[in-house]
Design an enzyme around this catalytic site. Sequence first.
Site, PDB file in Angstrom:
ATOM      1  CG  HIS A 146      -1.665   1.247   1.326  1.00 28.73           C
ATOM      2  ND1 HIS A 146      -1.901   1.951   2.407  1.00 28.73           N
ATOM      3  CD2 HIS A 146      -2.790   1.410   0.522  1.00 28.73           C
ATOM      4  CE1 HIS A 146      -2.816   2.856   2.073  1.00 28.73           C
ATOM      5  NE2 HIS A 146      -3.524   2.498   1.130  1.00 28.73           N
ATOM      6  CG  HIS A 184      -3.787   9.052  -0.554  1.00 25.98           C
ATOM      7  ND1 HIS A 184      -4.387   9.799   0.699  1.00 25.98           N
ATOM      8  CD2 HIS A 184      -4.648   7.999  -0.499  1.00 25.98           C
ATOM      9  CE1 HIS A 184      -5.452   9.393   1.030  1.00 25.98           C
ATOM     10  NE2 HIS A 184      -5.692   8.286   0.286  1.00 25.98           N
TER      11      HIS A 184
END
Length: 254
Positions: free
Chosen positions: A18, A60
Amino acid sequence: MQTLDQLYSSKDVVLTAHRGASFDDAENTLPAFERAVSSKADIIEFDLRMTADGVPIVLHDKTIDRTSDGTGAPEEHTLAELKKLNFSYCFRKERLEKPLYPQLEIPTFEEVLKNFRDKACMNIQVYADFDGMKEICRLYLDYGMSDRGYLTIASDEIAQFVRNYSRDIEICLTPGWENRATPEGLQKCADFGCRFVQPVWKSVTPETFEVCKKLGLRSNVYFADEPEYARELISMGAGGFLTNKIPLMGKEFK
């Protein structure tokens, strides 16, 4: 390296890093991806947003404030402006007073493709409008990613745009936080033509993976950072999971 189909056919569990090795390096950066690959990640996950001059970059957040020494939305800056900033001001999701590296550039989508296409498969979370998606789709196809990565998309409209752009682009639809693990949510993904799904750990049950198997869906649970819980997911039937701790999970499950 193996394709996505080969990974899910040959491995007991597929490991996805991740934001790269995000608990061991600066998230969503080339060093984090390199560390993830060396730690036996099968897939690297990262996020895409757009610059002011239309370049897909890896980020992100909606702003660059947490991860760099700059401020504002990435769409307010050109790529050249963003490249001057240091994107190592974040560690384990927390803002640092001092950077991890003297200088660390934000990577573009194309730089990730150039450096890692032949090292790992990719779970590509996209946050872009229709114009941005055109460039993301173009790069995806130019680098032959159809059997090596998928675009993870929350918006039904964006997903349909991508499907209309090319049926060769693999899509992982994420229909709402709680709906991802339900039979209805999984059926929606299957009906759309998805082969990969990303249910959330809080709501998965053995039924989730039974439905996935019935519908021919490969599951990649978000997320597991402790080996004990990862084993529980595997015992329930999970095909894979995302983790922030890929060095730990690589040692435990490879």
